[in-house]
Design an enzyme around this catalytic site. Structure first.
Site, PDB file in Angstrom:
ATOM      1  N   ASP A   1      42.431  59.864 -40.745  1.00  0.00           N
ATOM      2  CA  ASP A   1      41.048  60.140 -40.275  1.00  0.00           C
ATOM      3  C   ASP A   1      40.065  59.097 -40.890  1.00  0.00           C
ATOM      4  OD1 ASP A   1      41.161  60.824 -42.887  1.00  0.00           O
ATOM      5  OD2 ASP A   1      40.546  62.876 -42.642  1.00  0.00           O
ATOM      6  N   GLY A   2      40.697  58.217 -41.518  1.00  0.00           N
ATOM      7  CA  GLY A   2      39.730  56.999 -42.243  1.00  0.00           C
ATOM      8  C   GLY A   2      39.006  57.625 -43.429  1.00  0.00           C
TER       9      GLY A   2
ATOM     10  N   ARG B   1      35.055  49.604 -53.820  1.00  0.00           N
ATOM     11  CA  ARG B   1      35.906  48.727 -54.587  1.00  0.00           C
ATOM     12  C   ARG B   1      35.609  47.403 -54.879  1.00  0.00           C
ATOM     13  NH1 ARG B   1      42.224  50.296 -53.245  1.00  0.00           N
ATOM     14  NH2 ARG B   1      41.766  48.910 -51.334  1.00  0.00           N
TER      15      ARG B   1
ATOM     16  N   ASP C   1      52.689  46.102 -49.701  1.00  0.00           N
ATOM     17  CA  ASP C   1      51.354  46.138 -49.325  1.00  0.00           C
ATOM     18  C   ASP C   1      50.055  46.517 -50.399  1.00  0.00           C
ATOM     19  OD1 ASP C   1      52.623  48.782 -48.534  1.00  0.00           O
ATOM     20  OD2 ASP C   1      50.741  49.251 -48.385  1.00  0.00           O
TER      21      ASP C   1
HETATM   22  P1  AMP Z   1      48.117  53.617 -49.330  1.00  0.00           P
HETATM   23  O1  AMP Z   1      49.310  54.756 -49.598  1.00  0.00           O
HETATM   24  O2  AMP Z   1      47.011  54.104 -49.576  1.00  0.00           O
HETATM   25  O3  AMP Z   1      48.573  52.576 -49.465  1.00  0.00           O
HETATM   26  O4  AMP Z   1      48.091  53.609 -47.606  1.00  0.00           O
HETATM   27  C1  AMP Z   1      48.894  52.969 -46.625  1.00  0.00           C
HETATM   28  C2  AMP Z   1      48.127  52.878 -45.478  1.00  0.00           C
HETATM   29  O5  AMP Z   1      47.837  54.024 -44.757  1.00  0.00           O
HETATM   30  C3  AMP Z   1      47.201  52.083 -45.416  1.00  0.00           C
HETATM   31  O6  AMP Z   1      47.432  51.210 -44.075  1.00  0.00           O
HETATM   32  C4  AMP Z   1      46.001  52.931 -45.560  1.00  0.00           C
HETATM   33  O7  AMP Z   1      44.867  52.273 -44.817  1.00  0.00           O
HETATM   34  C5  AMP Z   1      46.623  54.350 -44.458  1.00  0.00           C
HETATM   35  N1  AMP Z   1      45.795  55.288 -44.939  1.00  0.00           N
HETATM   36  C6  AMP Z   1      45.949  56.216 -45.838  1.00  0.00           C
HETATM   37  N2  AMP Z   1      45.103  57.265 -45.829  1.00  0.00           N
HETATM   38  C7  AMP Z   1      44.589  56.961 -44.673  1.00  0.00           C
HETATM   39  C8  AMP Z   1      43.556  57.795 -43.648  1.00  0.00           C
HETATM   40  N3  AMP Z   1      43.137  59.084 -44.423  1.00  0.00           N
HETATM   41  N4  AMP Z   1      43.133  57.341 -42.479  1.00  0.00           N
HETATM   42  C9  AMP Z   1      43.728  56.323 -42.107  1.00  0.00           C
HETATM   43  N5  AMP Z   1      44.591  55.474 -42.753  1.00  0.00           N
HETATM   44  C10 AMP Z   1      44.966  55.967 -44.068  1.00  0.00           C
HETATM   45 MG    MG Z   2      47.707  50.702 -49.981  1.00  0.00          MG
END
Ligand code: AMP
Ligand code: MG
Length: 488
Positions: free
Chosen positions: A126-127, A177, A253
Site C-alpha cells: 500500500d506504500g 529520512r 538492497d
Molecule cells: P524493506 O524490508 O523495508 O527493506 O523493504 C523491502 C521492499 O519492500 C522494498 O522494495 C520496499 O519498498 C517494499 N515495501 C515495504 N513495505 C511496503 C509497503 N507497505 N508498500 C509497498 N512496498 C513496500
Molecule cells: Mg529496504
C-alpha cells in the site's frame, strides 16, 4: 507553494541526470490530516533549513507529501536485491525522493519521504508506513548517530490522519529520512541484471563523483571504487559489532554504497552477550545473527563485485582476480577496525600481540556468564568490576589481573586509558524495553514526552551523565525473547 524559499529548501535533482532506467517520476499521495509529531531541530538547522518555518502548517504539508517544494522533481528509485540470499526486483515501494538538499556548506543529502503512498515499485503493497515503526526508525537511527556510527538520519515523523491496514488497523505515518544517498548494492545489481554496460558505467561514475571524488582521476577507478566500498563496509560492520547492534535484515538492497546504516526495520541492540543473538521474527535460520554480520558483509560485497566486473577489467578472468583480491582484503580490514575499536574499549593505547586473545578471553567469559554487553564495558570504564555479572569468578578475576597488568605496561597513564574507555563505551544504548515504553506512550496515548526524554539521553551516549544512569538498567527477566518485525 510560496514557502519554498522561506523554508530554505535548496533541492537539487542530480539523480535524474541518470537515464530513466534508474527511476520513475513519482509524486507522494496526499494524506487527510497531517500532524507533525516529532521533529529534529538540530538536523533541520544542519541542513540549512528554517526549522521554525518547516514546522509551520505549510512546512508540514511538505513533510506529509501533500505539497512539493518548488523546482524539484520527485522520484522513486529502482533497485533489486538479494533478500535472504534470493535475488529479486524491488525499488522504492513506499518512498519518494523529494530531492537532494544542498546545505550551506555544500554537502548534499537525499531527502526522502518514507510511507508516502504507492509507487510504480509497490507491487502488492500500500506504500504506507505505520506510526510505531516510523517512530522506532527515528529513535534508533538518531541513537546510532549519537553513537558515532554512520547512518541515515530522521528529520520528522508526521501522522497522516489515515488508518493503515495491517493485521489490525493502525495509524499511518510518514518518516522523513536524510541520507548521504540511497544508493545500494541492490542499485548495482538491478543495473547489472537489467541494464546495459553503459548504464552501469554511468551509475558507477555518478556514485564515484558523489561519494568518492578523491578517486575520480585514479587510473583503475572502478577497482579503486570497489576497494573503497569494501573499506567502508568493513568499518561499518566493525562499528556495529563494537556496540552490539544487530541490523537484522542485511539484504543487499539494505546495504548502502556510502557506508551508512539504513533500513531500521527489525534491528535491535543485544543485551546479554551471545554471538548467536537474532531478534528478527522472520530470520528463522539466524542468517543475520550478530556473529554472522561480518561474513554477511563480505557475502554482500561479493554480489557487488559481480556487478562491477565488466568495468573493472575488459578481460573477465582478470577482473575476477582483481575483485577477488579486494574482497579477500575485507577480512583483514574488518579485523583491523574491530581490533582497533576493541583496544579502545579496554583502554589499550599501544599494541601487543596478546591483545586479541585478551579480548577474546573477556568475550568468552561474558558469554559464559550471560553478561550484559554494554553494561560490562560500562562497569569496566567506571572501574567497577564488581558490577559485572562475572564478578567473583576465578576466570574473571584472573582476566582482570591480566588486563590491569596490560594497562600498567603502557606508558600512558591509567587516567588517560579510562578516559579513552569513556569515549569508546556508551553508557546508554536504546534498550529494547525503553524503546518499547517510548513507543507505547506515543502510539497508545499520544504522549511523546517519554520518547523525547529517551532521545535526549541517547544524543550523547558517551557523556556518562547522572540522568543516563537509570537508562542503563536492564529489563526485568522475561521468559520470552525479544522479537522484532520487519518495518511495516
Ligand atoms: P524493506 O524490508 O523495508 O527493506 O523493504 C523491502 C521492499 O519492500 C522494498 O522494495 C520496499 O519498498 C517494499 N515495501 C515495504 N513495505 C511496503 C509497503 N507497505 N508498500 C509497498 N512496498 C513496500
Ligand atoms: Mg529496504
Amino acid at each position: 507553494m510560496t514557502h519554498t524559499q522561506e523554508i530554505r529548501w535548496n533541492l537539487d535533482n542530480s539523480y535524474t541526470s541518470l537515464p530513466e532506467f534508474f527511476y520513475k517520476k513519482t509524486e507522494p499521495t496526499p494524506v487527510a490530516s497531517p500532524e507533525l509529531v516529532i521533529f529534529n531541530n538540530s538536523l533541520a538547522k544542519a541542513l540549512g533549513l528554517d526549522a521554525e518555518k518547516l514546522q509551520s502548517e505549510d512546512g508540514v504539508e511538505i513533510l506529509a507529501g501533500n505539497q512539493i517544494p518548488e523546482g524539484t522533481a520527485t522520484i522513486s528509485q529502482a533497485y533489486g536485491g538479494h533478500q535472504f540470499g534470493n535475488f529479486t526486483m524491488l525499488g522504492d515501494g513506499r518512498a519518494v525522493l523529494l530531492g537532494e538538499q544542498v546545505t550551506p556548506s555544500g554537502e548534499r543529502f537525499d531527502i526522502q519521504l518514507k510511507g508516502s503512498g504507492r509507487t510504480p515499485f509497490s507491487r502488492g503493497g500500500d506504500g504506507r508506513g505505520t506510526l510505531g515503526p516510523m517512530l522506532r526508525e527515528y529513535i534508533i537511527s538518531e541513537a546510532m548517530h549519537g553513537l558515532g556510527i554512520p547512518t541515515n538520519r530522521s528529520l520528522s515523523v508526521v501522522k497522516t490522519g489515515e488508518p493503515v491496514m495491517r493485521e489490525t488497523e493502525l495509524p499511518g505515518a510518514i518518516l522523513t529520512r536524510v541520507s548521504a544517498s540511497h544508493l545500494r548494492i541492490g542499485t548495482f545489481e538491478y543495473t547489472a541484471n537489467w541494464g546495459t554496460e553503459e548504464d552501469l558505467r554511468k551509475l558507477a561514475d555518478y556514485v564515484i563523483q558523489r561519494h568518492f571524488p578523491n578517486i575520480e582521476d585514479n587510473e583503475d577507478r572502478y577497482l579503486a571504487f570497489y576497494q573503497e566500498v569494501v573499506k567502508r563496509q568493513a568499518a561499518l560492520v566493525a562499528k556495529w559489532q563494537l556496540v552490539g547492534f544487530i541490523h537484522g535484515v542485511m539484504n543487499t538492497d539494505n546495504m548502502t554504497i556510502s557506508g551508512e546504516t539504513i533500513d531500521y526495520g527489525p534491528c535491535a541492540f543485544m543485551d546479554e552477550y551471545d554471538p548467536a543473538t537474532v531478534f528478527s521474527s522472520i530470520d528463522v535460520q539466524g542468517r543475520y545473527a550478530y556473529r554472522n554480520q561480518p561474513p554477511i558483509g563480505q557475502w554482500n560485497l561479493a554480489r557487488f563485485a559481480e556487478t562491477l566486473l565488466p568495468l573493472i577489467h575488459e578481460q573477465q578472468d582478470h577482473a575476477v582476480e582483481l575483485a577477488q583480491e579486494a574482497l579477500t582484503g575485507y577480512e583483514d580490514l574488518y579485523r583491523h577496525y574491530w581490533l582497533e575499536g576493541m583496544r579502545k574499549k579496554l583502554g589499550l593505547q599501544t599494541e601487543e600481540d596478546q591483545d586479541e586473545p585478551l579480548i577474546e578471553d573477556l568475550l568468552g567469559i561474558m558469554e559464559k556468564h550471560r553478561a550484559d554487553y554494554t553494561n560490562t564495558f560500562r562497569a569496566l570504564t567506571l572501574d567497577k568490576p564488581e558490577e559485572t555479572a562475572m564478578n567473583g569468578t576465578t576466570e574473571f578475576t584472573h582476566w582482570y589481573e591480566q588486563w590491569q597488568a596490560r594497562l600498567d605496561r603502557q606508558e600512558q597513564s591509567k587516567t588517560s586509558s579510562y578516559q579513552l574507555m569513556k569515549q569508546s563505551n556508551p553508557s546508554v544504548i536504546p534498550r529494547n524495553h525503553r524503546v518499547e515504553e517510548a513507543l507505547e506512550a506515543a502510539v497508545e496515548k499520544g504522549d511523546y514526552s517519554v520518547m523525547k526524554r529517551l532521545m535526549d539521553v541517547l544524543s550523547d551516549p558517551y557523556a556518562y551523565l547522572p540522568e543516563q544512569e537509570e537508562y542503563s538498567t536492564l529489563p526485568e527477566p522475561s521468559n520470552r525473547p525479544y522479537r522484532t518485525f520487519c518495518g511495516t
